[in-house]
Design an enzyme around this catalytic site. Sequence first.
Site, short mmCIF file in Angstrom:
data_model
loop_
_atom_site.label_atom_id
_atom_site.label_comp_id
_atom_site.label_asym_id
_atom_site.label_seq_id
_atom_site.Cartn_x
_atom_site.Cartn_y
_atom_site.Cartn_z
N HIS A 58 0.56 -1.17 -0.10
CA HIS A 58 -0.63 -0.48 -0.01
C HIS A 58 0.31 1.43 -0.55
CE1 HIS A 58 -2.83 -2.50 2.34
NE2 HIS A 58 -3.91 -2.57 1.33
N LYS A 110 -15.76 -8.20 4.46
CA LYS A 110 -14.94 -8.60 4.95
C LYS A 110 -15.28 -8.50 6.55
CE LYS A 110 -11.89 -7.52 1.11
NZ LYS A 110 -10.83 -7.20 0.89
N ARG A 129 -1.62 -5.86 -8.79
CA ARG A 129 -0.36 -6.56 -8.75
C ARG A 129 0.15 -7.46 -9.98
NH1 ARG A 129 -2.58 -8.20 -3.14
NH2 ARG A 129 -4.48 -8.44 -4.18
N SER A 173 -3.22 -7.43 2.74
CA SER A 173 -3.15 -7.81 4.06
C SER A 173 -3.45 -9.04 4.50
CB SER A 173 -3.69 -6.74 4.50
OG SER A 173 -3.75 -5.60 4.04
#
Length: 161
Positions: A19, A43, A92, A130
């Site tokens: 991040h 989540k 990514r 994460s």
Amino acid sequence: MTKKIAVYPGSFDPITFGHLDIINRALKIFDEVVIAVARNERKSPLFTVEERVDLIRAVLKQNERAKVDTFEGLLVDYARSQKAQAIIRGLRAISDFEYELQMAQINRGISKDVETVFLMTSVFYSFLSSSMVKEVHSLRGPIDGLVPPLVKKALDAKFNR
Ligand code: PNS
């Protein structure tokens, strides 16, 4: 001249070096980057929104061009409220693309005023998320190099280590 403002939204549960890499890249392009922690995530997060905000603030230290905030409701409405021209999302790998494209097109359908800008992370962080950090940490694996030391400390504290 109009200030170029971007919103960088996400769960940030917790913030990682990936991040931070995106934030630093965004700061090269935009005058101001608002890191916006989503309050209405489906989540179940490890850290509360307030803990995540505090961690991001502590990691960024004093950077007057990087603001930290929370939002709920539609992201594009929040971006408009911040007078942001862009939403930043990090990519990514190709696997991120489908979901991100869908989100960007939905957001464009809701509001034509805000552009989504994709930034590629450094290849060093292309595997980092994460969730992976939390999994490795929960299994007592090393997470140095993946998150700043104070995030590691916060993870240790969550698990009474
Ligand atoms: O870090 P994440 O979990 O990938 O972030 C996802 C996030 C918070 C950016 C996304 O879920 C979001 O924008 N939520 C706000 C609700 C919204 O605007 N939904 C419509 C776009 S899909």
